[in-house]
Design an enzyme around this catalytic site. Structure first.
Site, mmCIF file in Angstrom:
data_model
loop_
_atom_site.group_PDB
_atom_site.id
_atom_site.type_symbol
_atom_site.label_atom_id
_atom_site.label_comp_id
_atom_site.label_asym_id
_atom_site.label_seq_id
_atom_site.Cartn_x
_atom_site.Cartn_y
_atom_site.Cartn_z
ATOM 1 N N ASP A 1 -0.327 0.949 -9.204
ATOM 2 C CA ASP A 1 -1.541 0.834 -10.024
ATOM 3 C C ASP A 1 -1.642 1.812 -11.181
ATOM 4 O O ASP A 1 -2.598 1.748 -11.951
ATOM 5 C CB ASP A 1 -2.782 1.043 -9.130
ATOM 6 C CG ASP A 1 -3.021 2.508 -8.814
ATOM 7 O OD1 ASP A 1 -2.059 3.190 -8.364
ATOM 8 O OD2 ASP A 1 -4.146 2.987 -9.028
ATOM 9 N N ASP B 1 3.220 1.607 -3.840
ATOM 10 C CA ASP B 1 2.462 2.824 -4.061
ATOM 11 C C ASP B 1 1.393 2.900 -2.967
ATOM 12 O O ASP B 1 1.143 1.918 -2.259
ATOM 13 C CB ASP B 1 1.835 2.763 -5.455
ATOM 14 C CG ASP B 1 1.039 4.001 -5.801
ATOM 15 O OD1 ASP B 1 1.336 5.087 -5.268
ATOM 16 O OD2 ASP B 1 0.097 3.880 -6.610
ATOM 17 N N PHE B 2 0.742 4.043 -2.825
ATOM 18 C CA PHE B 2 -0.288 4.176 -1.798
ATOM 19 C C PHE B 2 -1.695 4.132 -2.387
ATOM 20 O O PHE B 2 -2.411 3.152 -2.229
ATOM 21 C CB PHE B 2 -0.077 5.466 -0.992
ATOM 22 C CG PHE B 2 -1.074 5.632 0.119
ATOM 23 C CD1 PHE B 2 -0.963 4.885 1.277
ATOM 24 C CD2 PHE B 2 -2.141 6.504 -0.008
ATOM 25 C CE1 PHE B 2 -1.898 5.011 2.302
ATOM 26 C CE2 PHE B 2 -3.078 6.653 1.001
ATOM 27 C CZ PHE B 2 -2.962 5.901 2.155
ATOM 28 N N ASP B 3 -2.088 5.197 -3.098
ATOM 29 C CA ASP B 3 -3.446 5.270 -3.647
ATOM 30 C C ASP B 3 -3.657 4.200 -4.727
ATOM 31 O O ASP B 3 -2.867 4.084 -5.668
ATOM 32 C CB ASP B 3 -3.697 6.657 -4.245
ATOM 33 C CG ASP B 3 -3.718 7.746 -3.182
ATOM 34 O OD1 ASP B 3 -4.763 7.915 -2.536
ATOM 35 O OD2 ASP B 3 -2.673 8.409 -3.001
#
Length: 283
Positions: A214, A32-34
């Site tokens: 997250d 994932d990124f954020d």
């Protein structure tokens, strides 16, 4: 399918990492990124990966036995601009998938873009009086950001969001909740886990998948990779389909460094079979 239990701290799981990778010849690393590669920030447009995560990921991208993919809720073009290197990207929670030089868009999501635009436009008007509330139209999905909205007003935003989607979505759109956000998307059984399954299907059967994320939207991906692979939740010890957890993007860098320095060496060294795979059937 993985059950929802409290994930174990990563420091308790290194032996499992070693044995899992030692039994594999390839690694598929999906991120994932954020909140994973990049810390969560008040203004989403300002999000960027930590230098440590960027460097560690670049090292893994260059490893022949590792395939890397970014799987984000952001629009595909947006997330590709923020982190470079991987050949595979999934945007809009898997509704957009870029691989083998081609971009595929879920056909149902594509058909509902005008309806989503109508919802986002209506929300701009309805929620305009709410301080710091931001509506983001990502073409295939929309996000109502409430991170900077006063806590007492967040239930108001939630009620208005559901009311507008119910009115203009006509059962074609639905609302889901994430970390200080409300996500609006097509009401179809599709998410990050489906994208991860498609990406994994391209790779040899001896590939072990690891997914790091997250948020609630990452749970479907955790369920896909567990228990044969490893899901890593970034955050607290809330119940999750992931079996492991780290505290923050800073600890994600520790995991990526370990994979690059130790994990890659544990993979079986003979990857010659991969060179004989006919990739034309994947395109």
């Amino acid at each position: 399918m993985s059950s929802m239990t409290a994930p174990h701290p990563i420091d308790d799981q290194w032996d499992r990492f070693r044995s899992t990778l030692a039994d594999a010849s390839q690694l598929l690393l999906c991120l994932d990124f954020d909140g994973t590669l990049a810390p969560i920030v008040e203004e989403p447009d300002e999000a960027s990966p930590t230098p440590e995560n960027e460097a560690a990921l670049a090292s893994l991208v260059s490893a022949s036995a590792v395939s890397t993919a970014i799987v984000s809720g952001r629009a595909l073009a947006d997330v590709r601009d923020r982190i470079d290197g991987p050949k595979t990207y999934a945007g809009n929670h898997g509704l957009e998938l870029s691989r083998h030089g081609l971009v595929a868009v879920h056909p149902v999501a594509r058909k509902r873009t005008s309806r989503l635009e109508a919802v986002c436009t209506a929300l701009e008007t309805v929620l305009e009086p709410v301080p710091n509330c931001r509506i983001e139209n990502k073409r295939l999905t929309g996000t109502v950001h409430v991170r900077s909205v006063p806590r007492r007003l967040r239930p108001v935003v939630r009620r208005h969001t559901h009311a507008v989607v119910d009115r203009f979505g006509n059962d074609a759109l639905e609302v889901s909740t994430g970390k200080r956000i409300f996500e609006i998307g097509p009401s179809i059984p599709w998410g990050k886990g489906n994208a991860v399954a498609l990406i994994a299907a391209d790779l040899p059967s001896e590939t072990v998948p690891i997914y790091i994320g997250d948020d609630v939207t990452d749970e479907s991906a955790f369920r896909i990779v567990e228990p044969d692979g490893i899901g890593i939740r970034v955050g607290g010890d809330e119940p999750s389909a992931a079996s492991c957890r780290v505290e923050s993007p800073t600890e994600v860098a520790t995991v990526l460094d370990w994979l690059g320095s130790v994990g890659v060496d544990l993979l079986e060294s003979d990857t010659s079979e991969l060179s004989s795979v006919d990739t034309s059937s994947f395109e």
